[in-house]
Design an enzyme around this catalytic site. Structure first.
Site, PDB file in Angstrom:
ATOM      1  N   GLU A 109       0.863  -1.182   0.000  1.00 29.61           N
ATOM      2  CA  GLU A 109       0.000   0.000   0.000  1.00 29.61           C
ATOM      3  C   GLU A 109       0.894   1.225   0.000  1.00 29.61           C
ATOM      4  OE1 GLU A 109      -2.441  -0.180   3.536  1.00 29.61           O
ATOM      5  OE2 GLU A 109      -2.887  -2.285   3.153  1.00 29.61           O
ATOM      6  N   LYS A 111       2.328   4.549   1.508  1.00 31.17           N
ATOM      7  CA  LYS A 111       2.393   5.094   2.868  1.00 31.17           C
ATOM      8  C   LYS A 111       2.064   6.586   2.762  1.00 31.17           C
ATOM      9  CE  LYS A 111       5.123   4.980   7.044  1.00 31.17           C
ATOM     10  NZ  LYS A 111       5.195   6.375   7.412  1.00 31.17           N
ATOM     11  N   ASP A 113       1.602  10.296   3.924  1.00 31.52           N
ATOM     12  CA  ASP A 113       2.342  11.070   4.923  1.00 31.52           C
ATOM     13  C   ASP A 113       1.434  12.076   5.622  1.00 31.52           C
ATOM     14  OD1 ASP A 113       4.500  11.697   6.394  1.00 31.52           O
ATOM     15  OD2 ASP A 113       5.482  12.939   4.883  1.00 31.52           O
ATOM     16  N   TYR A 218      -7.258   2.458   6.199  1.00 31.00           N
ATOM     17  CA  TYR A 218      -6.520   1.264   5.763  1.00 31.00           C
ATOM     18  C   TYR A 218      -6.567   0.082   6.725  1.00 31.00           C
ATOM     19  CZ  TYR A 218      -3.064   3.754   8.612  1.00 31.00           C
ATOM     20  OH  TYR A 218      -2.453   4.433   9.611  1.00 31.00           O
ATOM     21  N   LYS A 305      10.933   3.160   2.947  1.00 35.27           N
ATOM     22  CA  LYS A 305      10.910   4.630   2.864  1.00 35.27           C
ATOM     23  C   LYS A 305      11.584   5.105   1.577  1.00 35.27           C
ATOM     24  CE  LYS A 305       9.500   6.912   6.109  1.00 35.27           C
ATOM     25  NZ  LYS A 305       9.774   7.143   7.459  1.00 35.27           N
ATOM     26  N   CYS A 398      32.461  41.842   4.372  1.00 38.28           N
ATOM     27  CA  CYS A 398      31.160  41.574   4.984  1.00 38.28           C
ATOM     28  C   CYS A 398      30.097  42.380   4.237  1.00 38.28           C
ATOM     29  CB  CYS A 398      31.181  41.975   6.464  1.00 38.28           C
ATOM     30  SG  CYS A 398      29.544  41.913   7.221  1.00 38.28           S
ATOM     31  N   CYS A 401      28.773  45.171   6.886  1.00 37.73           N
ATOM     32  CA  CYS A 401      29.564  46.276   7.438  1.00 37.73           C
ATOM     33  C   CYS A 401      30.810  46.559   6.597  1.00 37.73           C
ATOM     34  CB  CYS A 401      29.962  45.979   8.877  1.00 37.73           C
ATOM     35  SG  CYS A 401      31.199  44.681   9.013  1.00 37.73           S
ATOM     36  N   CYS A 416      33.071  37.482   9.746  1.00 34.10           N
ATOM     37  CA  CYS A 416      33.205  38.914   9.875  1.00 34.10           C
ATOM     38  C   CYS A 416      33.711  39.119  11.300  1.00 34.10           C
ATOM     39  CB  CYS A 416      31.857  39.601   9.697  1.00 34.10           C
ATOM     40  SG  CYS A 416      31.970  41.341  10.130  1.00 34.10           S
ATOM     41  N   CYS A 421      30.003  44.943  13.864  1.00 34.98           N
ATOM     42  CA  CYS A 421      29.149  44.655  12.706  1.00 34.98           C
ATOM     43  C   CYS A 421      27.683  44.639  13.145  1.00 34.98           C
ATOM     44  CB  CYS A 421      29.510  43.305  12.098  1.00 34.98           C
ATOM     45  SG  CYS A 421      28.382  42.832  10.783  1.00 34.98           S
TER      46      CYS A 421
HETATM   47  S1  IVH Z   1      -0.520   0.295   8.646  1.00 30.72           S
HETATM   48  C1  IVH Z   1       0.857  -1.199  13.113  1.00 30.72           C
HETATM   49  N1  IVH Z   1      -0.831   1.441   6.339  1.00 30.72           N
HETATM   50  O1  IVH Z   1       2.467   5.061   8.943  1.00 30.72           O
HETATM   51  C2  IVH Z   1       0.746   0.032  12.311  1.00 30.72           C
HETATM   52  N2  IVH Z   1       0.102   2.737   8.078  1.00 30.72           N
HETATM   53  O2  IVH Z   1       4.828   4.167  11.027  1.00 30.72           O
HETATM   54  C3  IVH Z   1      -0.168  -0.201  11.154  1.00 30.72           C
HETATM   55  N3  IVH Z   1       0.603   5.039   7.471  1.00 30.72           N
HETATM   56  O3  IVH Z   1       1.216   5.060  12.201  1.00 30.72           O
HETATM   57  C4  IVH Z   1      -0.097   0.913  10.220  1.00 30.72           C
HETATM   58  N4  IVH Z   1      -0.087   4.910   5.382  1.00 30.72           N
HETATM   59  O4  IVH Z   1       0.181   6.662  10.510  1.00 30.72           O
HETATM   60  C5  IVH Z   1      -0.397   1.597   7.599  1.00 30.72           C
HETATM   61  N5  IVH Z   1      -1.201   2.315   4.235  1.00 30.72           N
HETATM   62  C6  IVH Z   1      -0.781   2.481   5.483  1.00 30.72           C
HETATM   63  C7  IVH Z   1      -0.268   3.698   5.944  1.00 30.72           C
HETATM   64  C8  IVH Z   1       0.171   3.787   7.265  1.00 30.72           C
HETATM   65  C9  IVH Z   1       0.432   5.699   6.311  1.00 30.72           C
HETATM   66  C10 IVH Z   1       1.210   5.622   8.689  1.00 30.72           C
HETATM   67  C11 IVH Z   1       0.411   5.391   9.949  1.00 30.72           C
HETATM   68  C12 IVH Z   1       1.321   4.642  10.879  1.00 30.72           C
HETATM   69  C13 IVH Z   1       2.663   4.954  10.318  1.00 30.72           C
HETATM   70  C14 IVH Z   1       3.602   3.798  10.588  1.00 30.72           C
END
Ligand code: IVH
Length: 659
Positions: A109, A111, A113, A218, A305, A398, A401, A416, A421
């Site tokens: 999935e 992630k 932010d 999710y 990441k 500088c 000054c 400087c 200054c």
């Molecule tokens: S599953 C046990 N799925 O990422 C934790 N997390 O560091 C289960 N997040 O706290 C999380 N997208 O805030 C999951 N598709 C996704 C996500 C997701 C973003 C965030 C969530 C979680 C952090 C994990």
């Protein structure tokens, strides 16, 4: 007073102070008093963990639960995910699972932010939303979450359940919000995640409604008998009416995983919201039990990441900034671009060497990224765009000054060195008055600049003679009677700031807040610190040659000694008062840490020792009172044995901590 009673009392007082500060925006005690109480409580809780209160404010240092929202205990802890940063780490993650079970599939999935949220529905009706908080207890933000346009208030089926998801802010809403804030002269949010988190903490839900937060759901908590996999869960969530991110895929091999991650990496750049990785979960719920959890995260999932985003843009100019120590830093003025959801028009170029090594020239196309996602940095030049750009030449005077700049041997920075200054003075004053230093909050950047320009403030010492000009100040534009009184009162109060803050405020090169505290703990007074030699200073853990040299050089300058004398006469705090009341065996004792500790990081052990009145030194001598030795300890342990210094194992250390 009985210890337990004292702990309860401190807990209540600090919680009340937090409430007055965060919720009512009306502080009732000084920062100093607050710190003292908090330190005292930390100290008592270390010694008497059995009396620690469930609502102890010490648990909230990080993952704060603000008092303006009701607290909500999560039915199941809200955990986080482990991270992997490259394919090798991903392979290791897969191997660990394959050792336990041979056959399974993964679901990938995006992630998102933003910030995690838990949503409770009863009989299909939305009842409550809570933030993650510290994972066990979050904040009730139901009213705010109700404003999310895509969140269903009534589900397609009248069932009771808890679901979890991510609240986020789209790039579009984020940019609009920051543009508005720029117009209103308000501080900008660094990225969409901060903006979303800041918004969900608003007390006025009508503000939240205007900011257009969004959500992807999710996870379903519970219901394992009816739903057997994450894939089924996502489909069911969609069927119930939740916004579910469409980008999820089942894969079975690591090769497929890699391909999927690459596809997502291309895709994410086109999305209207920020993603910082790919979440990889074992799909079958029955297998989760077998693979298990650590205290913090599931072992059946991880987050891959993405590396920080890089963007190509034009370097329009190179300008210069001056810091409080006089260091002159080149700054890239860029054609504005959006990186990770926020607008970037300036980036640091560090120093002359950095520019020359990378041969960065005005007019070049350069690659920019955000280090730690906040501070933008110029990475390299794209030479395919290079035409007649001229090589960079460092300025010699500088820009503020016009005094000749000096590059010290062995350093990359230009300074400087003009003590008069104006730009340097302004920055020193701003730093001194800043929140982390003397916290004179009425003396912000604008006021300092104005009072400096008008000749009221030149050096730090002038702050404490400002009251002599009370009547002149009251006549200044924008400085009514009340404002001047507030300013003078804040200055008066700042005299009570603890010694380590004053030390930090002086702006000694390389002496940040943490180093200042370490120095204060070791030397206990300005007079003692003034006498310190480089040899003495490097004995302290975490103080290296450069810092030691910088401290000694600072105190060699007559104008600095004069400033300190003046500040002393004005009544500023020149000695460090230990914030502990309880006597402890570590009081005034010098420790050396060596080897690998099992239960604490070095920093944690150091903090505990310091909280109990001890010091941590870097080398073993006759002055050492204890050596705390973990596993694989080497020469320091040997030296301690030779000198007959008492050696503590981690277990003995723990016993001693508890008195
Ligand atoms: S599953 C046990 N799925 O990422 C934790 N997390 O560091 C289960 N997040 O706290 C999380 N997208 O805030 C999951 N598709 C996704 C996500 C997701 C973003 C965030 C969530 C979680 C952090 C994990």
């Amino acid at each position: 007073m009985e210890i337990k009673q004292k702990i309860i009392e401190l807990t209540e007082q600090i919680n009340q102070a937090n409430y007055d500060y965060h919720t009512l925006d009306q502080p009732t005690i000084s920062d100093y008093e607050y710190d003292q109480k908090l330190q005292e409580l930390i100290q008592l809780e270390i010694k008497y963990p059995e009396y620690k209160q469930p609502n102890s404010p010490t648990d909230k240092i990080g993952g704060v639960v603000l008092d303006q929202f009701e607290k909500v205990e999560h039915q199941e802890p809200m955990m986080s995910l482990s991270n992997v940063f490259n394919m090798d780490e991903l392979v290791l993650f897969d191997e660990r699972i394959r050792k336990i079970i041979p056959e399974y599939s993964y679901i990938t999935e995006l992630k998102i932010d933003g910030l995690a949220i838990s949503l409770v529905y009863e009989n299909g009706i939305f009842k409550q939303a809570a933030t993650r908080g510290d994972g066990l207890v979050g904040e009730d933000v139901t009213e705010n979450v109700k404003t999310l346009k895509r969140l269903p208030h009534v589900l397609k089926h009248p069932i009771s359940l808890e679901v979890r998801g991510e609240i986020y802010m789209s790039h579009k809403s984020f940019n609009r919000l920051n543009e508005q804030r720029m117009e209103d002269d308000l501080p900008l949010f660094a990225n969409p995640r901060n903006a979303a988190a800041g918004t969900i903490r608003q007390l006025d839900s009508s503000i939240v409604a205007k900011r257009n937060l969004d959500i992807f759901v999710y996870q379903i908590v519970g219901l394992e008998h009816q739903i057997h996999s994450q894939h089924e869960a996502l489909n069911y969530l969609k069927e119930l009416g939740f916004p579910v991110n469409p980008n999820h895929h089942l894969v079975t091999t690591v090769e497929e995983l890699k391909k999927q991650i690459e596809t997502y990496d291309t895709l994410r750049k086109k999305l209207n919201y920020e993603t910082d990785g790919v979440v990889i979960k074992v799909n079958e719920f029955a297998l989760h039990q077998k693979i298990g959890w650590t205290v913090k995260h599931p072992k059946w999932a991880t987050a891959y990441k993405f590396p920080a985003e890089q963007v190509l843009t034009k370097l329009k100019d190179i300008t210069f900034q001056i810091g409080r120590t006089g260091v002159v830093t080149p700054v890239a003025e860029l054609e504005p671009v959006i990186i990770s959801g926020s607008r970037v028009s300036r980036a640091t170029l560090h120093n002359e060497d950095y520019i020359k090594t990378k041969d960065i020239r005005i007019g070049d196309m350069v690659k920019v990224h955000k280090a730690g996602e906040i501070i933008p940095k110029v990475l390299e030049v794209d030479l395919s765009y290079r035409k007649q750009q001229q090589p960079f030449v460092m300025i010699t005077k500088c820009p503020f000054c016009h005094h000749p700049l000096v590059r010290k041997p062995g350093e990359a920075d230009y300074y400087c060195i003009n003590d008069d200054c104006p730009a340097k003075h302004i920055n020193q004053l701003i730093h001194f008055a800043s929140r982390q230093a003397m916290d004179i909050d009425t003396l912000g950047e604008k006021v300092v600049e104005m009072l400096h320009e008008l000749g009221f403030l030149n050096t730090i010492a002038d702050i404490y003679t400002l009251h002599e000009y009370e009547n002149d100040l009251k006549g200044l534009p924008g400085f009514g009677e009340r404002k001047v009184e507030k300013l003078l009162q804040a200055i008066e109060n700042s005299k009570q700031q603890p010694f380590d803050r004053l030390l930090f405020g002086l702006g000694i090169k390389l002496v940040g807040a943490k180093v200042a505290r370490t120095l204060a703990i070791h030397y206990l007074s300005m007079d003692a610190l003034k006498q310190a030699t480089v040899t003495d200073l490097v004995e302290i853990d975490e103080i290296g040659d450069m810092i030691a040299q910088s401290v000694v050089t600072y105190f060699q300058k007559p104008e600095h000694l004069e400033l300190i004398e003046n500040l002393k006469t004005y009544g500023l705090t020149m000695t460090f008062e230990k914030p502990y009341v309880v006597q402890h065996a570590f009081n005034d004792k010098t420790f050396v840490l060596t080897g690998k500790l099992e239960n604490y990081t070095r920093d944690e052990a150091k903090r505990m020792i310091e909280n109990l009145g001890g010091r941590v030194s870097s080398s073993v001598s006759k002055q050492t009172d204890f050596v705390l030795a973990g596993s694989d300890a080497g020469s320091k342990l040997k030296k301690a044995q030779e000198l007959g210094v008492p050696i503590l194992t981690e277990t003995e250390f723990k016993v001693k901590i508890n008195g």
